[in-house]
Design an enzyme around this catalytic site. Sequence first.
Site, short mmCIF file in Angstrom:
data_model
loop_
_atom_site.label_atom_id
_atom_site.label_comp_id
_atom_site.label_asym_id
_atom_site.label_seq_id
_atom_site.Cartn_x
_atom_site.Cartn_y
_atom_site.Cartn_z
N ARG A 77 -42.70 -37.12 -123.33
CA ARG A 77 -43.01 -38.28 -122.49
C ARG A 77 -41.86 -38.54 -121.52
O ARG A 77 -40.76 -38.02 -121.66
CB ARG A 77 -43.23 -39.54 -123.35
CG ARG A 77 -41.99 -39.95 -124.12
CD ARG A 77 -41.97 -41.42 -124.47
NE ARG A 77 -40.87 -41.71 -125.40
CZ ARG A 77 -39.62 -41.88 -125.06
NH1 ARG A 77 -39.25 -41.76 -123.80
NH2 ARG A 77 -38.69 -42.16 -125.96
N GLY A 79 -39.06 -41.17 -119.73
CA GLY A 79 -38.21 -42.22 -120.27
C GLY A 79 -37.01 -41.72 -121.04
O GLY A 79 -36.81 -40.51 -121.22
N THR A 82 -35.70 -44.43 -127.22
CA THR A 82 -36.26 -45.66 -127.74
C THR A 82 -36.48 -45.53 -129.24
O THR A 82 -36.29 -44.47 -129.83
CB THR A 82 -37.56 -46.05 -127.02
OG1 THR A 82 -37.88 -47.41 -127.32
CG2 THR A 82 -38.72 -45.16 -127.42
N HIS A 84 -39.07 -46.62 -132.62
CA HIS A 84 -40.34 -47.11 -133.15
C HIS A 84 -40.16 -47.36 -134.64
O HIS A 84 -39.43 -46.62 -135.33
CB HIS A 84 -41.46 -46.08 -132.97
CG HIS A 84 -41.74 -45.74 -131.54
ND1 HIS A 84 -41.94 -46.68 -130.58
CD2 HIS A 84 -41.87 -44.53 -130.93
CE1 HIS A 84 -42.17 -46.08 -129.42
NE2 HIS A 84 -42.13 -44.79 -129.62
N GLY A 146 -43.93 -45.39 -122.09
CA GLY A 146 -43.59 -44.03 -121.74
C GLY A 146 -44.83 -43.18 -121.84
O GLY A 146 -45.49 -43.17 -122.88
N ALA A 159 -45.15 -49.47 -126.90
CA ALA A 159 -44.70 -49.96 -128.21
C ALA A 159 -44.30 -51.41 -128.03
O ALA A 159 -43.30 -51.73 -127.38
CB ALA A 159 -43.53 -49.14 -128.73
N CYS A 175 -33.77 -47.49 -124.03
CA CYS A 175 -34.30 -47.19 -122.69
C CYS A 175 -33.20 -47.24 -121.62
O CYS A 175 -33.48 -47.46 -120.44
CB CYS A 175 -35.42 -48.16 -122.33
SG CYS A 175 -36.78 -48.17 -123.51
#
Length: 240
Positions: A77, A79, A82, A84, A146, A159, A175
């Site tokens: 993706r 970006g 990050t 999750h 993203g 997200a 990010c």
Amino acid sequence: MRPPLAVVRLGRQPYGRVHRLQHALVEARQRDEICDVALLLEHEPVITLGRRADASHILVEEPVLRRAGIAVVEIERGGDVTYHGPGQVVGYPIVDLSRLGLGPSDYMHALEDAIIAAMGDYGIAAGRRHGQVGVWVGDNKICALGVRVSKRVTYHGFALNVDPNMDHWRMIVPCGIRDGFVTSMAAEMGRVPAMDAVVDTVVARLGERLGLIPSEHRLSDMLPGVAQEAPLAEMESPEN
């Protein structure tokens, strides 16, 4: 009549399994074997690095991540870095942009619009931030976005922080943000909203922004046999 959006709720899942599932569904959508789909789930704790990610934005060593039970995955993706984890609503729309009459930039704005509208339903004044992708409350990001597009079909997605472990973000520069941080619905509201209700709201707003009619489906109805490594029952929420 607006086209359908098949909504599949997967419950809590490890990242790798759902990543492989996305690829299978993207290929099926490219062949027009299925309609547009939105996967909704929570992930086991994971840090993901997009194509332009700066690895130095992970601020702790691997043993620290391992003790915290956080995996690290490099993915395709857009970006940066990050996180999750449980307490997030993660959405992976797999939609054909050409049939929706959208370009990639239009699609990203539609995702942002859907989340902003959903936050408004909860009394949270969210919006965009100039030059930054995502949805923000002031200088703090409440939803990361993203996306990847392959042969007109999207995957990856958004997200939304409902009530995750906020300490996990202190292990990264989320990010690439240097002049702000992250926030959650719970932090902004002073209470924890019900996850199922948040998902319902986000799905409704997503359908509006994309011009699609959401309806609940089982994964086995969409693509029988796609989850070869585990029974399909393990890939879906009990209520589905």
